[in-house]
Write a protein that holds these residues in place. Structure first.
Motif, PDB file in Angstrom:
ATOM      1  N   ASN A  48      38.818  -8.493 -23.073  1.00  0.00           N
ATOM      2  CA  ASN A  48      39.296  -9.830 -23.856  1.00  0.00           C
ATOM      3  C   ASN A  48      38.385 -11.042 -23.986  1.00  0.00           C
ATOM      4  N   ALA A  49      37.533 -11.132 -23.035  1.00  0.00           N
ATOM      5  CA  ALA A  49      36.511 -12.403 -23.376  1.00  0.00           C
ATOM      6  C   ALA A  49      35.623 -11.634 -24.314  1.00  0.00           C
ATOM      7  N   VAL A  50      35.188 -10.548 -24.202  1.00  0.00           N
ATOM      8  CA  VAL A  50      34.145 -10.058 -25.069  1.00  0.00           C
ATOM      9  C   VAL A  50      34.847  -9.999 -26.517  1.00  0.00           C
ATOM     10  N   PHE A  51      36.056  -9.464 -26.545  1.00  0.00           N
ATOM     11  CA  PHE A  51      36.634  -9.151 -27.891  1.00  0.00           C
ATOM     12  C   PHE A  51      36.854 -10.521 -28.560  1.00  0.00           C
ATOM     13  N   PHE A  52      37.351 -11.618 -27.897  1.00  0.00           N
ATOM     14  CA  PHE A  52      37.765 -12.951 -28.603  1.00  0.00           C
ATOM     15  C   PHE A  52      36.311 -13.702 -29.064  1.00  0.00           C
ATOM     16  N   CYS A  53      35.446 -13.491 -28.020  1.00  0.00           N
ATOM     17  CA  CYS A  53      34.025 -14.245 -28.443  1.00  0.00           C
ATOM     18  C   CYS A  53      33.609 -13.678 -29.777  1.00  0.00           C
ATOM     19  N   THR A  54      33.517 -12.191 -29.683  1.00  0.00           N
ATOM     20  CA  THR A  54      32.809 -11.435 -30.836  1.00  0.00           C
ATOM     21  C   THR A  54      33.776 -11.616 -32.064  1.00  0.00           C
ATOM     22  N   TYR A  55      35.033 -11.686 -31.976  1.00  0.00           N
ATOM     23  CA  TYR A  55      35.957 -12.132 -33.242  1.00  0.00           C
ATOM     24  C   TYR A  55      35.856 -13.506 -33.704  1.00  0.00           C
ATOM     25  N   GLU A  56      35.821 -14.324 -32.929  1.00  0.00           N
ATOM     26  CA  GLU A  56      35.597 -15.738 -33.564  1.00  0.00           C
ATOM     27  C   GLU A  56      34.144 -16.035 -34.316  1.00  0.00           C
ATOM     28  N   TYR A  57      33.042 -15.269 -33.287  1.00  0.00           N
ATOM     29  CA  TYR A  57      31.512 -15.642 -34.034  1.00  0.00           C
ATOM     30  C   TYR A  57      31.384 -14.693 -35.129  1.00  0.00           C
ATOM     31  N   SER A  58      32.087 -13.424 -35.161  1.00  0.00           N
ATOM     32  CA  SER A  58      31.883 -12.694 -36.540  1.00  0.00           C
ATOM     33  C   SER A  58      32.447 -13.239 -37.534  1.00  0.00           C
ATOM     34  N   ARG A  59      33.881 -13.797 -37.242  1.00  0.00           N
ATOM     35  CA  ARG A  59      34.632 -14.487 -38.552  1.00  0.00           C
ATOM     36  C   ARG A  59      33.908 -15.942 -38.884  1.00  0.00           C
ATOM     37  N   TYR A  60      33.248 -16.392 -37.990  1.00  0.00           N
ATOM     38  CA  TYR A  60      32.332 -17.729 -38.443  1.00  0.00           C
ATOM     39  C   TYR A  60      31.349 -17.307 -39.083  1.00  0.00           C
ATOM     40  N   TRP A  61      30.539 -16.327 -38.765  1.00  0.00           N
ATOM     41  CA  TRP A  61      29.521 -15.959 -39.640  1.00  0.00           C
ATOM     42  C   TRP A  61      29.899 -15.516 -41.098  1.00  0.00           C
ATOM     43  N   MET A  62      30.809 -14.808 -41.130  1.00  0.00           N
ATOM     44  CA  MET A  62      31.263 -14.103 -42.325  1.00  0.00           C
ATOM     45  C   MET A  62      31.646 -15.241 -43.472  1.00  0.00           C
ATOM     46  N   HIS A  63      32.355 -16.421 -42.832  1.00  0.00           N
ATOM     47  CA  HIS A  63      32.748 -17.306 -43.474  1.00  0.00           C
ATOM     48  C   HIS A  63      31.590 -18.325 -43.953  1.00  0.00           C
ATOM     49  N   ASN A  64      30.621 -18.544 -42.883  1.00  0.00           N
ATOM     50  CA  ASN A  64      29.475 -19.036 -43.552  1.00  0.00           C
ATOM     51  C   ASN A  64      28.617 -18.413 -44.296  1.00  0.00           C
ATOM     52  N   PHE A  65      28.565 -16.960 -44.507  1.00  0.00           N
ATOM     53  CA  PHE A  65      27.716 -16.162 -45.457  1.00  0.00           C
ATOM     54  C   PHE A  65      28.440 -16.233 -46.647  1.00  0.00           C
ATOM     55  N   LEU A  66      29.677 -16.174 -46.844  1.00  0.00           N
ATOM     56  CA  LEU A  66      30.442 -16.235 -47.904  1.00  0.00           C
ATOM     57  C   LEU A  66      30.406 -17.462 -48.888  1.00  0.00           C
ATOM     58  N   ASP A  67      30.057 -18.654 -47.954  1.00  0.00           N
ATOM     59  CA  ASP A  67      30.252 -20.135 -48.563  1.00  0.00           C
ATOM     60  C   ASP A  67      28.558 -20.443 -48.632  1.00  0.00           C
ATOM     61  N   SER A  68      27.711 -19.570 -48.808  1.00  0.00           N
ATOM     62  CA  SER A  68      26.123 -19.794 -48.462  1.00  0.00           C
ATOM     63  C   SER A  68      25.830 -19.908 -49.983  1.00  0.00           C
ATOM     64  N   PRO A  69      24.622 -20.273 -50.367  1.00  0.00           N
ATOM     65  CA  PRO A  69      24.124 -20.186 -51.728  1.00  0.00           C
ATOM     66  C   PRO A  69      23.701 -18.692 -51.847  1.00  0.00           C
ATOM     67  N   TRP A  70      23.363 -17.845 -50.941  1.00  0.00           N
ATOM     68  CA  TRP A  70      23.235 -16.360 -50.971  1.00  0.00           C
ATOM     69  C   TRP A  70      24.357 -15.502 -51.865  1.00  0.00           C
ATOM     70  N   PHE A  71      25.340 -15.985 -51.413  1.00  0.00           N
ATOM     71  CA  PHE A  71      26.765 -15.165 -51.901  1.00  0.00           C
ATOM     72  C   PHE A  71      27.531 -16.141 -52.500  1.00  0.00           C
ATOM     73  N   SER A  72      26.727 -16.846 -53.795  1.00  0.00           N
ATOM     74  CA  SER A  72      27.693 -17.724 -54.563  1.00  0.00           C
ATOM     75  C   SER A  72      28.257 -17.210 -55.644  1.00  0.00           C
ATOM     76  N   SER A  73      28.924 -16.502 -55.906  1.00  0.00           N
ATOM     77  CA  SER A  73      29.489 -15.591 -57.035  1.00  0.00           C
ATOM     78  C   SER A  73      30.404 -16.488 -57.702  1.00  0.00           C
ATOM     79  N   GLY A  74      30.950 -17.388 -56.815  1.00  0.00           N
ATOM     80  CA  GLY A  74      32.150 -18.197 -57.583  1.00  0.00           C
ATOM     81  C   GLY A  74      33.288 -17.703 -58.080  1.00  0.00           C
ATOM     82  N   ASN A  75      33.545 -16.397 -58.014  1.00  0.00           N
ATOM     83  CA  ASN A  75      34.990 -15.854 -58.397  1.00  0.00           C
ATOM     84  C   ASN A  75      35.346 -15.193 -57.492  1.00  0.00           C
ATOM     85  N   HIS A  76      34.963 -15.120 -56.302  1.00  0.00           N
ATOM     86  CA  HIS A  76      35.899 -14.502 -55.217  1.00  0.00           C
ATOM     87  C   HIS A  76      37.214 -15.022 -54.525  1.00  0.00           C
TER      88      HIS A  76
END
Length: 126
Positions: A48-76
């Motif tokens: 559970n420690a591994v699961f929740f740490c991985t879940y929160e980090y991957s969720r944080y990373w994906m949100h940051n990636f989608l909000d970054s200029p690298w992925f700025s399609s603007g219509n998602h």
């Protein structure tokens, strides 16, 4: 119950889960019902420690990636991204959970199914 009678040489030792519990109580007392409990506790705590740490980090990373200029399609769609990110984070976390805890799960199964009552209950000795 699930591992009994898997080969033709041995007959089933228990007829039901209640019969299994009663025979464990008669032969080993209350400790017989708790056999493998420490290994289960380790597996769940680590997993559970591994699961929740991985879940929160991957969720944080994906949100940051989608909000970054690298992925700025603007219509998602925000809602679709949240659901997709939750599904992906959960899947990744589940895989990491079982990768981290499978050795402890195998040790737990060995402890719980071995008929020798003097077997070591330490999951790190297997």
């Amino acid at each position: 119950m699930q591992v009994q009678g898997k080969d033709a040489m041995h007959a089933a030792r228990y007829s039901s889960p209640l019969d299994c519990a009663l025979k464990a109580l008669q032969s080993d007392g209350v400790c017989g019902l708790l056999r493998g409990g420490l290994a289960t506790l380790f597996r769940e705590a680590v997993g559970n420690a591994v699961f929740f740490c991985t879940y929160e980090y991957s969720r944080y990373w994906m949100h940051n990636f989608l909000d970054s200029p690298w992925f700025s399609s603007g219509n998602h769609l925000v809602l679709a991204n949240d659901v997709g990110i939750g599904i992906m984070s959960g899947g990744i976390s589940g895989m990491v959970f079982w990768t981290a805890t499978l050795p402890l799960d195998v040790a737990k199964t060995i402890i719980q199914t071995d008929p020798d009552p003097h077997l070591s209950r330490n999951p790190f000795q297997f």
